[in-house]
Design an enzyme around this catalytic site. Structure first.
Site, PDB file in Angstrom:
ATOM      1  N   ASP A   1     -13.208   6.202   4.164  1.00 49.04           N
ATOM      2  CA  ASP A   1     -12.279   5.074   4.225  1.00 49.04           C
ATOM      3  C   ASP A   1     -12.553   4.211   2.860  1.00 49.04           C
ATOM      4  OD1 ASP A   1     -10.428   3.359   5.341  1.00 49.04           O
ATOM      5  OD2 ASP A   1     -11.773   2.421   6.540  1.00 49.04           O
TER       6      ASP A   1
ATOM      7  N   LYS B   1     -13.309  12.050   6.823  1.00 49.62           N
ATOM      8  CA  LYS B   1     -12.213  11.326   6.053  1.00 49.62           C
ATOM      9  C   LYS B   1     -12.814   9.891   5.684  1.00 49.62           C
ATOM     10  CE  LYS B   1      -7.506  10.042   6.556  1.00 49.62           C
ATOM     11  NZ  LYS B   1      -7.605   8.847   5.908  1.00 49.62           N
TER      12      LYS B   1
ATOM     13  N   GLU C   1      -3.769   0.131  14.682  1.00 52.13           N
ATOM     14  CA  GLU C   1      -2.529  -0.405  14.984  1.00 52.13           C
ATOM     15  C   GLU C   1      -1.322  -0.149  14.024  1.00 52.13           C
ATOM     16  OE1 GLU C   1      -2.999  -4.736  16.660  1.00 52.13           O
ATOM     17  OE2 GLU C   1      -4.605  -4.361  15.372  1.00 52.13           O
ATOM     18  N   TYR C   2      -1.680  -0.063  12.748  1.00 45.76           N
ATOM     19  CA  TYR C   2      -0.780   0.357  11.726  1.00 45.76           C
ATOM     20  C   TYR C   2      -0.089   1.662  11.846  1.00 45.76           C
ATOM     21  CZ  TYR C   2       0.973   1.627   7.179  1.00 45.76           C
ATOM     22  OH  TYR C   2       1.747   1.819   6.043  1.00 45.76           O
TER      23      TYR C   2
ATOM     24  N   CYS D   1      -0.309 -34.302  15.448  1.00 41.46           N
ATOM     25  CA  CYS D   1       0.694 -35.605  15.197  1.00 41.46           C
ATOM     26  C   CYS D   1       1.630 -35.280  16.000  1.00 41.46           C
ATOM     27  CB  CYS D   1       0.715 -35.812  13.690  1.00 41.46           C
ATOM     28  SG  CYS D   1       1.857 -34.418  12.922  1.00 41.46           S
TER      29      CYS D   1
ATOM     30  N   GLU E   1     -14.061  18.347   7.148  1.00 41.23           N
ATOM     31  CA  GLU E   1     -14.760  17.076   6.559  1.00 41.23           C
ATOM     32  C   GLU E   1     -14.629  15.971   7.010  1.00 41.23           C
ATOM     33  OE1 GLU E   1     -13.155  18.790   3.203  1.00 41.23           O
ATOM     34  OE2 GLU E   1     -12.745  16.730   2.466  1.00 41.23           O
TER      35      GLU E   1
ATOM     36  N   CYS F   1      -0.762 -34.549   8.322  1.00 41.51           N
ATOM     37  CA  CYS F   1      -1.144 -35.579   9.436  1.00 41.51           C
ATOM     38  C   CYS F   1      -2.817 -35.329   9.537  1.00 41.51           C
ATOM     39  CB  CYS F   1      -0.606 -34.751  10.769  1.00 41.51           C
ATOM     40  SG  CYS F   1      -1.434 -32.849  10.898  1.00 41.51           S
TER      41      CYS F   1
ATOM     42  N   SER G   1      -0.204  12.051   0.727  1.00 37.57           N
ATOM     43  CA  SER G   1      -0.877  11.438   1.824  1.00 37.57           C
ATOM     44  C   SER G   1      -1.252  12.556   2.766  1.00 37.57           C
ATOM     45  CB  SER G   1       0.174  10.404   2.466  1.00 37.57           C
ATOM     46  OG  SER G   1      -0.329   9.872   3.445  1.00 37.57           O
ATOM     47  N   LEU G   2      -1.869  12.098   3.793  1.00 32.37           N
ATOM     48  CA  LEU G   2      -2.056  13.250   4.952  1.00 32.37           C
ATOM     49  C   LEU G   2      -1.492  13.008   6.291  1.00 32.37           C
ATOM     50  CD1 LEU G   2      -6.078  13.576   4.566  1.00 32.37           C
ATOM     51  CD2 LEU G   2      -4.319  15.291   4.289  1.00 32.37           C
TER      52      LEU G   2
ATOM     53  N   CYS H   1       3.243 -27.693  10.471  1.00 37.05           N
ATOM     54  CA  CYS H   1       3.465 -28.746  10.758  1.00 37.05           C
ATOM     55  C   CYS H   1       4.310 -29.652   9.725  1.00 37.05           C
ATOM     56  CB  CYS H   1       2.311 -29.708  11.074  1.00 37.05           C
ATOM     57  SG  CYS H   1       2.182 -31.566  10.891  1.00 37.05           S
TER      58      CYS H   1
ATOM     59  N   ARG I   1      -4.112   6.058  -6.663  1.00 35.61           N
ATOM     60  CA  ARG I   1      -2.927   6.610  -6.118  1.00 35.61           C
ATOM     61  C   ARG I   1      -1.515   6.074  -6.553  1.00 35.61           C
ATOM     62  NH1 ARG I   1       0.546   7.635  -2.025  1.00 35.61           N
ATOM     63  NH2 ARG I   1       0.114   5.580  -1.471  1.00 35.61           N
TER      64      ARG I   1
ATOM     65  N   ASP J   1      -6.171  -0.344  11.027  1.00 38.67           N
ATOM     66  CA  ASP J   1      -5.661   1.106  10.925  1.00 38.67           C
ATOM     67  C   ASP J   1      -5.065   1.545  12.011  1.00 38.67           C
ATOM     68  OD1 ASP J   1      -6.604   0.408   8.474  1.00 38.67           O
ATOM     69  OD2 ASP J   1      -7.795   2.244   8.171  1.00 38.67           O
TER      70      ASP J   1
ATOM     71  N   CYS K   1       3.083 -30.281  16.642  1.00 34.88           N
ATOM     72  CA  CYS K   1       1.916 -30.072  15.947  1.00 34.88           C
ATOM     73  C   CYS K   1       0.956 -30.846  16.914  1.00 34.88           C
ATOM     74  CB  CYS K   1       1.959 -30.971  14.414  1.00 34.88           C
ATOM     75  SG  CYS K   1       0.063 -31.148  14.093  1.00 34.88           S
TER      76      CYS K   1
ATOM     77  N   LYS L   1      -8.691  21.287   6.312  1.00 30.27           N
ATOM     78  CA  LYS L   1      -7.908  21.869   5.335  1.00 30.27           C
ATOM     79  C   LYS L   1      -8.157  23.366   5.486  1.00 30.27           C
ATOM     80  CE  LYS L   1      -9.376  18.005   2.375  1.00 30.27           C
ATOM     81  NZ  LYS L   1     -10.309  17.488   1.287  1.00 30.27           N
TER      82      LYS L   1
ATOM     83  N   TYR M   1     -13.411  15.355  -3.580  1.00 28.06           N
ATOM     84  CA  TYR M   1     -13.033  16.227  -2.384  1.00 28.06           C
ATOM     85  C   TYR M   1     -11.782  17.194  -2.753  1.00 28.06           C
ATOM     86  CZ  TYR M   1      -9.803  12.519  -1.152  1.00 28.06           C
ATOM     87  OH  TYR M   1      -8.961  11.382  -1.244  1.00 28.06           O
TER      88      TYR M   1
ATOM     89  N   LYS N   1      -7.839  11.214  13.514  1.00 32.41           N
ATOM     90  CA  LYS N   1      -8.521  10.028  13.134  1.00 32.41           C
ATOM     91  C   LYS N   1      -9.275   9.628  14.396  1.00 32.41           C
ATOM     92  CE  LYS N   1      -6.860   6.917  10.238  1.00 32.41           C
ATOM     93  NZ  LYS N   1      -5.785   6.075   9.600  1.00 32.41           N
TER      94      LYS N   1
END
Ligand code: IVH
Length: 665
Positions: free
Chosen positions: A119, A117, A40-41, A409, A115, A429, A83-84, A424, A138, A38, A406, A287, A225, A311
Site C-alpha cells: 500500500d 500488494k 468503500e472506494y 447562532c 505476493e 458567529c 492498474s490491477l 453557517c 504513475r 479503499d 447553525c 501474477k 516488483y 484485496k
C-alpha cells in the site's frame, strides 16, 4: 417501469457515481487526504462497472486516478503504467483464473506468483545504459511526475546496474515504514500539527516535495516488483532474483501457486504475514509466472490480463451510535460527528467517528440508537461505513435530520456551489470566533501556551475577545473573569502572548485561517514572500507563482486581505508589532521572490552556504525543476537539469553570475 425509464435511472446513477469517484480520486491522488477507505472506494468503482456493463453503449471511463501534481515536470513512461483488476471475493479469484485459462485456450493449471500488494505509491525507474536516469510517478499511466531527485534519496536504491539492457524500466512501490510514519505523526501531535491520515498519504506527499533534503529526512523506502520495457527474463520470479542480485530491495515474500486449489491457503499465509512486513499491505497480487504467457495475454487499456489482486477487507467492528453532534468549525463548516459506544478496533478504543458531511449522513440513513459498522483502515479518523438495519428496533428510530440552521447562532446554513459542506451564513458567529481564536493560538499556529478552548470560550463570552488581534490587547484585569486563574496563571498567559509576537512568518499566515491555506501553503507563502507587507500587497498573478497555489487559491488569498472586515484586522495586526525571524534581511531585486534550483558542483560555496545567501537576499531554493522555478544556478558538470532548464527556457546563472548578483545589493 418502461425500459427507457429504467435506462435513464441507470444513466443518472452512472453520472453520479463518476462524479463521486472523481472527487475521491482528487482527494486521494492530488490532495493525499482521502475521505473514504479503499474498500468503500472499490465498492463505488465496482458498482459503477456493474452499471456500465448493463448499458452496452456506455463506454467505461473508470480508469485509475491521476497523481500528477501540476507543479513538477512530467515525463512519459516508455510502457504505460497500468492498474490491477481487483476483488474482495475469493470466488472471483477462481473466475480470474478461469478467464486466463480460457484466453490461453488451456485446461491445464496456470502457475502464479502470489505476493503482497504494497500500500504505497507506484513508481517507474528508468535505467539507461545501466544508470538511473529518471524516476516517475504513475501519473495518468501514460506520463508521470518526475521525482528523480527525491527517489535518489532512498537508501539502498542502486543508482547503477551491471549487465542491463540499453534501457530498462523497473517498477515498484515507494512506501514509508510504519514505525517512521508513527514517529513523524507523534512529533506532529506533540507540536500540535495536523496528523497525516496514513503512511501511504505521507509517502505520497513526501515524494512530491520540492526539497530533496526534506525528502531525505523522511526516510522513504522502495520495493521493486516488476519490469516495464526491457524484460529479458523468462519467469516473473526470475525478475525478483535479477533485482535482488543487482542489489535492489525487491519483492522477496512471494509464494508459487501451482494449482488454484492452493489459492485460499496461500492468501491465508500472506494475510498472516501482514503484521511482520515492514510495509502496509492490503492484499495479495496473483501474477502469471511465465513471461511468454504474460506476453500472450497482454493488457486491456487499464490493466494487464495476466495479473489480478485479491484485496483484504479492512478491520471493522459493530457498535451503537449514541449521538450525533454537529460541530461548527472556524470557517463555519458544519461537521457531523458520531458519538459511539466505545469499541476496540485495530488495537485502539474508538468512541467517535466522522460522518464527513450531510450527503454522507443522508446516504447512510444512520439514526441514533442504530448498530453501526465502524471501519479503521489505516486512517486515523475511524469512519462509519454502514448500518445494521436488522438491529433497528421494530418501532423504528427517529430519522436524523441535518440541521438547517447553525447550532450556535441559528443563522441559515448555506451550501456554496461545488461544495459538499454546509456553512453557517451568520458571519462570525460566537462558535466560529471561538474556533478561529483557538486555532490562532494553537501549537501549529502562534503557539500561545495556556490559551486553549476553555479559556478562549470564557473570554469570548465575557466580551473580551472578538478577533484574534484582541488577544494582544488583553490585560491583567480582563483575565480576572477566568475561574481558577490566579496571579501566576495570569502572568504565564500574558507572557506567552508577548512571546508569540516574536515568531516566524508562516505561523502568522497559518494562524489567520485564510480559506484553503493550511500549514504547508503558509510555509510556501512565507518562503516565497519573506515579508508580511509584500504578501499582503501581492497581486493574484504574484501569488500564483507560489508552488501549490493555483488561480482559485491565489484569488482567495487576495480577496481575504481585501475583505472589509479583514482590512481592519490587518491594520490591527500591523500595529501589534510582530517580528519575524525568517524574513529577508536584505532586499535584492535579483533574488527577491524568486525560486532557485542549484545543480552541479559549486567552487566557492557549499550548497548550504549558497542556499543561505539566496534566502537572505529574499529568494528561495528548491530541489526540483518545475514551471515555478525562475533561475537554475549551474555549477561544474551540471547535467540533466541544465538541459531540462534550457528546454523550459528557465534563466540560467553560472556561479560567477551568482557571486556578481550577490554583491550588487
Ligand atoms: S504488479 C500492471 N505487484 O497496485 C500492474 N502491483 O492497484 C502490475 N501494487 O498500480 C503491478 N503492490 O502500484 C504489482 N506486488 C505488487 C504490487 C502492486 C502494489 C500496486 C501498483 C498498481 C496498483 C494497482
Amino acid at each position: 417501469m418502461p425500459l427507457s425509464k429504467e435506462k435513464k435511472k441507470i444513466q443518472k446513477k452512472i453520472l453520479q457515481l463518476r462524479a463521486e469517484i472523481d472527487r475521491h480520486d482528487r482527494l486521494y491522488y492530488k490532495d493525499s487526504r482521502p475521505e473514504i477507505s479503499d474498500f468503500e472506494y472499490d465498492c463505488l468503482k465496482s458498482e459503477l462497472l456493474h452499471l456500465e456493463s448493463l448499458l452496452p453503449e456506455e463506454t467505461s471511463q473508470t480508469g485509475p486516478g491521476d497523481d500528477r501534481s501540476g507543479y513538477l515536470l512530467t515525463r512519459k513512461h516508455y510502457l504505460p503504467m497500468l492498474s490491477l483488476e481487483n476483488t474482495y471475493n475469493l470466488e472471483e479469484v477462481f473466475e480470474f483464473d478461469a478467464r486466463i485459462r480460457k484466453l490461453l485456450a488451456t485446461e491445464k493449471d496456470v502457475e502464479y506468483v502470489v505476493e503482497p500488494k504494497i500500500d504505497g505509491l507506484a513508481v517507474n525507474l528508468i535505467y539507461e545504459n545501466g544508470e538511473l536516469k529518471c524516476a516517475l510517478t504513475r501519473g495518468n499511466g501514460v506520463e508521470g511526475d518526475d521525482v528523480t531527485d527525491n527517489v535518489k534519496t532512498i537508501a539502498g536504491l542502486p543508482l547503477a546496474i551491471e549487465n542491463a539492457p540499453e534501457r530498462i524500466e523497473i517498477r515498484g512501490e515507494v512506501y514509508m515504514d510504519s514505525k517512521i510514519f508513527q514517529k513523524i505523526n507523534e512529533e506532529r501531535r506533540n507540536s500540535g500539527e495536523t496528523l497525516f491520515a496514513n503512511a501511504r498519504n505521507l509517502a505520497s506527499g513526501t515524494l512530491k516535495l520540492m526539497d530533496s533534503e526534506e525528502v531525505r529526512a523522511r526516510h522513504l523506502k522502495i520495493l521493486l516488483y516488476g519490469l516495464g520495457t526491457g524484460n529479458f527474463l523468462k519467469k516473473q520470479c526470475e525478475i525478483y532474483e535479477f533485482l535482488q542480485k543487482n542489489g535492489f530491495p525487491a519483492q522477496e515474500f512471494y509464494l508459487i501457486c501451482g494449482k488454484m486449489g492452493d489459492a485460499k491457503a496461500i492468501i491465508g499465509r500472506l494475510k498472516a504475514m501482514r503484521d511482520r512486513l515492514p510495509y502496509a499491505t492490503d492484499g495479495a497480487v496473483f501474477k502469471v509466472n511465465d513471461c511468454a504467457l504474460q506476453e500472450r495475454l497482454g493488457a486491456t487499456a487499464k490493466a494487464p490480463r495476466w495479473a489480478f489482486a485479491y484485496k483484504f477487507e479492512p478491520e471493522r467492528a459493530e457498535t451503537v451510535l449514541r449521538n450525533v453532534i454537529f460541530q461548527v468549525g472556524r470557517t463555519g463548516v458544519i461537521t457531523p460527528v458520531a458519538e459511539l459506544a466505545p469499541v476496540n478496533l485495530s488495537c485502539s478504543w474508538v468512541s467517535r467517528a466522522t460522518l464527513h458531511n450531510a450527503d454522507d449522513v443522508a446516504k447512510k440513513d444512520i439514526r441514533v440508537g442504530d448498530t453501526v459498522i465502524v471501519e479503521k483502515s489505516g486512517e486515523i479518523i475511524p469512519a462509519i461505513v454502514g448500518v445494521k438495519l436488522e438491529n433497528r428496533p421494530p418501532g423504528g428510530l427517529e430519522k436524523l435530520n441535518f440541521p438547517r440552521n447553525c447550532p450556535c447562532c441559528g443563522a441559515a446554513l448555506v451550501r456554496l456551489a461545488g461544495e459538499v459542506a454546509w456553512r453557517c451564513s451568520g458571519g462570525d458567529c460566537a462558535e466560529q470566533v471561538v474556533q478561529k481564536i483557538v486555532y490562532f493560538a494553537s501549537k501549529a499556529a502562534m503557539d500561545i501556551d495556556g490559551l486553549g478552548e476553555a479559556v478562549v470560550r470564557k473570554l469570548v463570552e465575557g466580551g473580551k475577545l472578538k478577533t484574534v488581534a484582541d488577544i494582544y490587547a488583553l490585560g491583567k484585569e480582563d483575565l480576572l473573569i477566568l475561574e481558577n486563574f490566579g496571579d501566576k496563571s495570569v502572568k504565564f498567559l500574558l507572557s506567552a502572548i508577548e512571546r508569540s509576537k516574536k515568531t516566524v512568518l508562516w505561523r502568522l499566515i497559518n494562524a489567520l485561517g485564510i480559506p484553503a491555506i493550511g500549514e504547508k501553503t503558509a510555509k510556501d507563502l512565507a518562503h516565497y514572500f519573506r515579508d508580511w507587507d509584500i504578501l499582503v500587497a501581492a497581486a493574484v498573478e504574484e501569488l500564483e507563482n507560489v508552488r501549490g497555489v493555483g488561480k482559485k487559491v491565489a484569488q482567495g488569498i487576495f480577496d481575504y486581505f481585501r475583505s472589509a472586515e479583514d482590512v481592519g484586522l490587518m491594520e490591527k495586526i500591523r500595529q501589534i508589532g510582530f517580528t519575524f525571524a525568517d524574513v529577508a534581511t536584505h532586499y535584492n531585486p535579483h533574488f527577491s521572490q524568486k525560486i532557485f534550483v542549484l545543480t552541479g558542483a559549486l567552487q566557492q560555496f557549499t550548497r548550504h552556504q549558497a542556499r543561505e545567501l539566496i534566502e537572505k537576499n529574499g529568494g528561495s531554493v528548491v530541489g526540483a525543476l518545475s514551471d515555478k522555478v525562475d533561475v537554475l544556478i549551474a555549477g561544474a558538470d551540471a547535467g540533466q537539469k541544465l538541459a531540462a532548464a534550457k528546454q523550459k527556457n528557465i534563466e540560467i546563472w553560472t556561479e560567477m553570475d551568482l557571486v556578481e548578483k550577490l554583491s550588487l545589493e
